[in-house]
Design a protein around this motif. Structure first.
Motif, PDB file in Angstrom:
ATOM      1  N   CYS B  86      26.007  91.469 -46.864  1.00  0.00           N
ATOM      2  CA  CYS B  86      25.861  92.398 -47.989  1.00  0.00           C
ATOM      3  C   CYS B  86      24.790  91.933 -48.969  1.00  0.00           C
ATOM      4  O   CYS B  86      24.863  92.200 -50.156  1.00  0.00           O
ATOM      5  CB  CYS B  86      27.194  92.706 -48.665  1.00  0.00           C
ATOM      6  N   ARG B 126      28.529  88.101 -53.921  1.00  0.00           N
ATOM      7  CA  ARG B 126      27.572  89.189 -54.100  1.00  0.00           C
ATOM      8  C   ARG B 126      27.507  89.632 -55.561  1.00  0.00           C
ATOM      9  O   ARG B 126      26.425  89.827 -56.120  1.00  0.00           O
ATOM     10  CB  ARG B 126      27.949  90.380 -53.230  1.00  0.00           C
ATOM     11  N   TRP B 140      14.592  96.232 -51.699  1.00  0.00           N
ATOM     12  CA  TRP B 140      14.989  96.560 -50.337  1.00  0.00           C
ATOM     13  C   TRP B 140      13.768  96.625 -49.434  1.00  0.00           C
ATOM     14  O   TRP B 140      12.738  97.151 -49.811  1.00  0.00           O
ATOM     15  CB  TRP B 140      15.719  97.895 -50.299  1.00  0.00           C
ATOM     16  N   CYS B 178      21.399  96.801 -47.441  1.00  0.00           N
ATOM     17  CA  CYS B 178      21.797  95.432 -47.180  1.00  0.00           C
ATOM     18  C   CYS B 178      21.721  95.156 -45.680  1.00  0.00           C
ATOM     19  O   CYS B 178      21.705  96.078 -44.868  1.00  0.00           O
ATOM     20  CB  CYS B 178      23.209  95.190 -47.675  1.00  0.00           C
TER      21      CYS B 178
END
Lengths: 202, 314
Positions: B86, B126, B140, B178
């Motif tokens: 994640c 996380r 990302w 993720c």
């Protein structure tokens, strides 16, 4: 050497932050930077010593039914003095400490020492107790502020002087937030307990 | 002469051990991990290895400090792997290492080690990384490009620009996000494997994903998109089903899943973050003791409590 004990007990054995766990409100708010922490501990030092001495002086005249309001009046007067003084002579620090400066009034360390110590003990003992407790508070808050400032800004600068130059380009934002303070307190407390448990075990 | 063993019931014999379950979970995560490596390149593999090694090392040090023996039961490997899954694919390795160390030290060992943690360690790791390095945690990588082309996740696109990603891409995994949340299909394979082996309860994933789907349908959103996008599948099958941090009764597990689903919907539609799976599970973890206290199974032999009878008796 009993009176020396009154002085040193607040620094290590009954440290107000790590042993008595008092005064966490200003601790969480102000320990983001070392110079804020120093300013706050100066304020607490003045208020704690003065109020302890005054309350100890008047301890025979304060009726026990209304002792808390009396303590608060004494403490609040000294807090007002500190606030006006800082506003006049260190406006920048006054700005940064903000609401937490007047909130020294409700700092549990000060009321706690008045209730638990100064209202029962002679003046000189109360004076030493207040100094010890203030040093303990200062050590705690400055220690936590050192950790938090180093981890959240990547450097330590006290009143404009760089003590530790930038060592990481991407510091952790979380250490600036309240969880960072709780984590730092928890880790230091765990280390202290770890040490004392090991000492007892020996 | 054989020893006579006298023990309280239940007298069931099963060869299921912690190690066996943990390594089954790792096997179930292989498709997801493979998808992550396929879509985002070899750096993902380094992130995963870093997380696992850091988790193992931290567990070793913490257990030594606590004066306990280090046991290779695979739980630290799972925490490291789940945390890595994640995280964004391009995360610097040192951040991943700190996150895994934090997860083990503060979310697991500080509470007393395996079986005593209140919150899911991987999700705590996380959340810690998210609060500490928000920029790095929301950078990302575009899938299948293998370099640092940044892009928005499907949920980010939906939230900021109102662009819906086709569900087929979400299912196969050709979307940014993720490491482990790209391919819903790969997660489903692993999840069904665990359910078939009866290591996890189907009630939590079903009630969790079902709640999100039904609520989104009622609120006029595309339910298929919301089920497949983000970390919902990964969270529902692998994180909301952790034994220690979820309720023990069947009814309690359904309440857990429904509650987490409602929180996800609230965060996605009203909250500031695009996805809310991590926080929804952490919040429901906090409610788990409360659920366990109020949802108790009927004691065997005791009459089913009828509303009318009990009120008439009063």
């Amino acid at each position: 050497m009993k009176q020396l004990d009154e002085l040193t007990k607040g620094v290590f054995k009954y440290n107000p932050i790590f042993y008595l766990v008092l005064g966490l409100c200003p601790l969480l708010a102000v320990s983001t930077r070392v110079d804020n922490a120093l300013g706050m501990s100066l304020g607490v030092f003045f208020v704690l010593v003065s109020s302890n001495v005054i309350i100890s002086l008047f301890r025979h005249w304060i009726p026990s039914q209304v002792r808390i309001p009396c303590f608060i009046v004494v403490i609040a007067s000294f807090v007002t003095i500190v606030e006006l003084f800082m506003h006049g002579y260190a406006p920048e620090l006054h700005e940064r400490l903000g609401i937490y400066l007047p909130l020294i009034v409700v700092n549990c360390i000060i009321l706690g020492r008045a209730e638990a110590f100064a209202s029962k003990k002679p003046v000189f003992d109360s004076f030493l107790d207040a100094i010890g407790m203030s040093i303990g508070f200062t050590l705690g808050i400055v220690g936590i502020a050192l950790c938090r400032e180093a981890l959240s800004t990547g450097k330590i600068a006290i009143f404009g002087y760089t003590i530790i130059p930038t060592f990481t380009p991407s510091p952790s934002v979380m250490m600036l937030l309240p969880p960072g303070a709780f984590l730092t307190i928890g880790v230091i407390m765990a280390l202290i307990n770890y040490r004392s448990i090991r000492k007892e075990g020996r | 002469m054989p020893e006579l063993i006298v023990s309280p019931s239940p007298h069931l014999r099963n060869d299921v051990s912690i190690e066996k379950i943990m390594y089954s979970v790792i096997i179930a995560l292989i498709p997801t991990t493979a998808c992550g490596v396929y879509f985002f390149g070899v750096h993902v593999l380094y992130v995963i290895i870093t997380c696992i090694l850091s988790a193992l090392f931290t567990e070793y040090v913490a257990l030594r400090l606590m004066g306990r023996k280090f046991v290779m039961d695979g739980s630290a490997v799972i925490t490291g792997l789940l945390l890595a899954l994640c995280l964004p694919p391009g995360l610097p390795l040192w951040m991943a290492a700190i996150g895994a160390a934090f997860a083990i030290a503060f979310a697991k060992c500080a509470f007393g080690g395996l079986g005593h943690n209140i919150f899911n360690p991987a999700l705590v790791g996380r959340a810690f990384l998210m609060a500490s390095w928000p920029v790095a945690m929301t950078t990302w990588t575009k899938p299948l490009t293998y370099d640092a082309i940044t892009t928005a996740t499907p949920l980010g696109l939906w939230k900021m620009q109102n662009i819906a990603t086709p569900p087929i891409n979400l299912a196969l995994g050709n979307v940014s996000g993720c490491i482990g949340e790209t391919s819903a299909l790969a997660i489903l394979i692993g999840g069904v494997f665990l359910i078939a082996k009866r290591y996890i309860d189907w009630r939590i994933p079903l009630s969790y994903i079902g709640t999100v789907g039904i609520l989104m349908l009622i609120l006029g959103q595309d339910p298929l998109f919301h089920i497949l996008a983000g970390g919902l599948f990964l969270g529902a099958f692998f994180m909301a089903t952790e034994y220690v941090t979820t309720p023990i009764t069947s009814k309690g597990r359904i309440i857990f899943g429904v509650g987490a689903g409602v929180i996800v919907v609230v965060i996605r539609l009203i909250g500031g973050y695009p996805g809310g799976v991590c926080f929804s599970i952490l919040l429901m973890n906090a409610f788990t003791p409360l659920i366990d206290r109020h949802v108790r199974p009927r004691v065997y032999g005791v009459k089913r409590k009828s509303f009318f009878v009990s009120s008439a008796n009063r």
